[in-house]
Design a protein around this motif. Structure first.
Motif, PDB file in Angstrom:
ATOM      1  N   THR A   1      20.639  39.927  38.077  1.00 58.43           N
ATOM      2  CA  THR A   1      21.060  41.112  36.922  1.00 58.43           C
ATOM      3  C   THR A   1      22.503  41.533  36.771  1.00 58.43           C
ATOM      4  OG1 THR A   1      20.131  42.908  37.672  1.00 58.43           O
ATOM      5  CG2 THR A   1      18.723  41.203  36.821  1.00 58.43           C
ATOM      6  N   ALA A   2      22.976  41.569  37.616  1.00 59.06           N
ATOM      7  CA  ALA A   2      25.091  41.809  37.348  1.00 59.06           C
ATOM      8  C   ALA A   2      25.323  40.451  36.998  1.00 59.06           C
ATOM      9  CB  ALA A   2      25.228  42.308  38.918  1.00 59.06           C
ATOM     10  N   ILE A   3      25.340  39.552  37.697  1.00 56.69           N
ATOM     11  CA  ILE A   3      26.167  38.676  36.790  1.00 56.69           C
ATOM     12  C   ILE A   3      25.441  37.585  36.233  1.00 56.69           C
ATOM     13  CG2 ILE A   3      26.103  35.950  37.799  1.00 56.69           C
ATOM     14  CD1 ILE A   3      27.513  37.195  39.741  1.00 56.69           C
ATOM     15  N   LEU A   4      24.163  37.574  35.500  1.00 58.84           N
ATOM     16  CA  LEU A   4      24.158  37.185  33.920  1.00 58.84           C
ATOM     17  C   LEU A   4      24.548  38.492  33.136  1.00 58.84           C
ATOM     18  CD1 LEU A   4      20.719  35.746  34.918  1.00 58.84           C
ATOM     19  CD2 LEU A   4      22.432  34.407  34.153  1.00 58.84           C
ATOM     20  N   ASN A   5      24.041  39.194  33.189  1.00 57.67           N
ATOM     21  CA  ASN A   5      24.990  40.596  32.478  1.00 57.67           C
ATOM     22  C   ASN A   5      26.472  40.431  32.025  1.00 57.67           C
ATOM     23  OD1 ASN A   5      23.050  42.092  31.083  1.00 57.67           O
ATOM     24  ND2 ASN A   5      22.691  42.902  33.113  1.00 57.67           N
ATOM     25  N   ALA A   6      27.315  40.117  33.022  1.00 51.97           N
ATOM     26  CA  ALA A   6      28.849  39.996  33.987  1.00 51.97           C
ATOM     27  C   ALA A   6      28.572  38.903  32.364  1.00 51.97           C
ATOM     28  CB  ALA A   6      29.336  40.194  34.853  1.00 51.97           C
ATOM     29  N   VAL A   7      28.167  37.345  33.093  1.00 51.67           N
ATOM     30  CA  VAL A   7      28.435  36.508  32.084  1.00 51.67           C
ATOM     31  C   VAL A   7      28.135  36.338  30.632  1.00 51.67           C
ATOM     32  CG1 VAL A   7      27.445  33.670  31.680  1.00 51.67           C
ATOM     33  CG2 VAL A   7      28.191  35.216  34.052  1.00 51.67           C
ATOM     34  N   ILE A   8      27.494  37.631  30.016  1.00 54.04           N
ATOM     35  CA  ILE A   8      26.866  37.471  28.282  1.00 54.04           C
ATOM     36  C   ILE A   8      27.450  38.273  27.634  1.00 54.04           C
ATOM     37  CG2 ILE A   8      25.440  39.553  28.715  1.00 54.04           C
ATOM     38  CD1 ILE A   8      25.080  35.665  26.818  1.00 54.04           C
TER      39      ILE A   8
ATOM     40  N   LEU B   1      35.529  27.338  33.673  1.00 51.90           N
ATOM     41  CA  LEU B   1      34.448  27.665  34.810  1.00 51.90           C
ATOM     42  C   LEU B   1      35.311  28.510  34.817  1.00 51.90           C
ATOM     43  CD1 LEU B   1      32.352  28.196  37.015  1.00 51.90           C
ATOM     44  CD2 LEU B   1      33.145  25.958  38.183  1.00 51.90           C
ATOM     45  N   ILE B   2      36.478  28.289  35.405  1.00 55.83           N
ATOM     46  CA  ILE B   2      37.936  29.417  36.262  1.00 55.83           C
ATOM     47  C   ILE B   2      37.836  30.844  35.324  1.00 55.83           C
ATOM     48  CG2 ILE B   2      40.639  29.945  37.352  1.00 55.83           C
ATOM     49  CD1 ILE B   2      40.510  26.416  37.925  1.00 55.83           C
ATOM     50  N   ALA B   3      37.482  30.435  34.433  1.00 51.71           N
ATOM     51  CA  ALA B   3      38.059  31.718  32.968  1.00 51.71           C
ATOM     52  C   ALA B   3      36.693  32.611  33.197  1.00 51.71           C
ATOM     53  CB  ALA B   3      38.162  31.115  31.263  1.00 51.71           C
ATOM     54  N   LEU B   4      35.437  32.129  33.608  1.00 55.40           N
ATOM     55  CA  LEU B   4      34.295  32.309  33.502  1.00 55.40           C
ATOM     56  C   LEU B   4      34.605  33.409  34.586  1.00 55.40           C
ATOM     57  CD1 LEU B   4      31.744  33.696  33.186  1.00 55.40           C
ATOM     58  CD2 LEU B   4      30.438  31.042  33.806  1.00 55.40           C
ATOM     59  N   ALA B   5      34.087  32.633  36.211  1.00 58.78           N
ATOM     60  CA  ALA B   5      34.507  32.808  37.018  1.00 58.78           C
ATOM     61  C   ALA B   5      35.408  34.913  37.352  1.00 58.78           C
ATOM     62  CB  ALA B   5      34.415  32.373  38.355  1.00 58.78           C
ATOM     63  N   GLU B   6      36.692  34.252  36.862  1.00 54.59           N
ATOM     64  CA  GLU B   6      37.736  35.385  36.698  1.00 54.59           C
ATOM     65  C   GLU B   6      37.255  36.391  35.984  1.00 54.59           C
ATOM     66  OE1 GLU B   6      41.526  33.996  35.158  1.00 54.59           O
ATOM     67  OE2 GLU B   6      42.477  32.511  37.551  1.00 54.59           O
ATOM     68  N   HIS B   7      36.439  36.318  34.805  1.00 49.12           N
ATOM     69  CA  HIS B   7      35.745  37.065  34.036  1.00 49.12           C
ATOM     70  C   HIS B   7      34.470  37.983  34.429  1.00 49.12           C
ATOM     71  CE1 HIS B   7      33.773  39.655  30.537  1.00 49.12           C
ATOM     72  NE2 HIS B   7      32.486  38.566  31.036  1.00 49.12           N
ATOM     73  N   VAL B   8      33.944  37.675  35.623  1.00 50.30           N
ATOM     74  CA  VAL B   8      32.496  38.089  36.314  1.00 50.30           C
ATOM     75  C   VAL B   8      32.756  39.049  37.715  1.00 50.30           C
ATOM     76  CG1 VAL B   8      31.062  37.783  37.928  1.00 50.30           C
ATOM     77  CG2 VAL B   8      30.885  36.416  35.387  1.00 50.30           C
ATOM     78  N   LYS B   9      34.688  38.536  37.972  1.00 46.85           N
ATOM     79  CA  LYS B   9      35.333  39.530  38.979  1.00 46.85           C
ATOM     80  C   LYS B   9      35.830  40.384  38.553  1.00 46.85           C
ATOM     81  CE  LYS B   9      38.893  38.734  42.749  1.00 46.85           C
ATOM     82  NZ  LYS B   9      40.014  37.678  43.325  1.00 46.85           N
ATOM     83  N   ASN B  10      36.384  40.136  38.099  1.00 39.55           N
ATOM     84  CA  ASN B  10      37.029  41.578  37.010  1.00 39.55           C
ATOM     85  C   ASN B  10      35.941  42.404  36.416  1.00 39.55           C
ATOM     86  OD1 ASN B  10      39.301  40.888  37.509  1.00 39.55           O
ATOM     87  ND2 ASN B  10      39.918  39.420  35.317  1.00 39.55           N
ATOM     88  N   THR B  11      34.488  41.712  35.512  1.00 40.81           N
ATOM     89  CA  THR B  11      33.658  42.483  34.864  1.00 40.81           C
ATOM     90  C   THR B  11      33.136  43.606  36.561  1.00 40.81           C
ATOM     91  OG1 THR B  11      33.378  41.165  33.192  1.00 40.81           O
ATOM     92  CG2 THR B  11      31.610  43.060  33.916  1.00 40.81           C
TER      93      THR B  11
END
Length: 131
Positions: free
Chosen positions: A50-57, A115-125
């Motif tokens: 849930t943490a990952i999916l919330n961060a992604v969305i 994918l890299i931009a998404l991974a960075e966003h999730v990490k930062n969130t």
């Protein structure tokens, strides 16, 4: 399409539209797993999924599902979105359990810079949420 998959999709689309963490929480099984191109092995636990999916969305802009395939309790949703100036195309492959909950989600995304931009966003969130 199974009743579980139909019910799940109705609730999933509501979550995607509203970005409501409570809606997601009700969709994810306690022993849910997530497989992502950002890590080698699947991760398993409802709080993690849930943490990952919330961060992604939260990071997605102009998100839209373009195609849907359902086979019993297996669902494939093709999407297009962007993160900042990076356009992404991807697939969510979801398996629903007999309670209509997400048992597994596998996310496939291209191109690599998206994918890299998404991974960075999730990490930062997630880093901000943990602070």
């Amino acid at each position: 399409m199974s009743n579980e998959a139909r019910d799940f999709l109705t609730r999933w689309y509501a979550f995607v539209e509203k970005h409501d963490p409570a809606l997601l929480d009700a969709l994810v099984a306690e022993d849910a797993m997530i497989s992502s191109p950002a890590f080698y092995t699947p991760k398993q636990s409802k709080p993690y999924v849930t943490a990952i999916l919330n961060a992604v969305i939260q990071g997605f802009e102009d998100f839209t599902y373009t195609k849907e395939w359902v086979d019993g309790r297996d669902i494939i949703l093709e999407f297009e979105t962007r993160i900042g100036d990076k356009k992404l195309k991807g697939i969510d492959r979801i398996t629903v359990n007999d309670k209509g909950e997400m048992a597994h989600i596998e996310v496939l995304i291209r191109p690599l810079n998206g994918l890299i931009a998404l991974a960075e966003h999730v990490k930062n969130t997630l880093g901000k949420a943990a602070a």
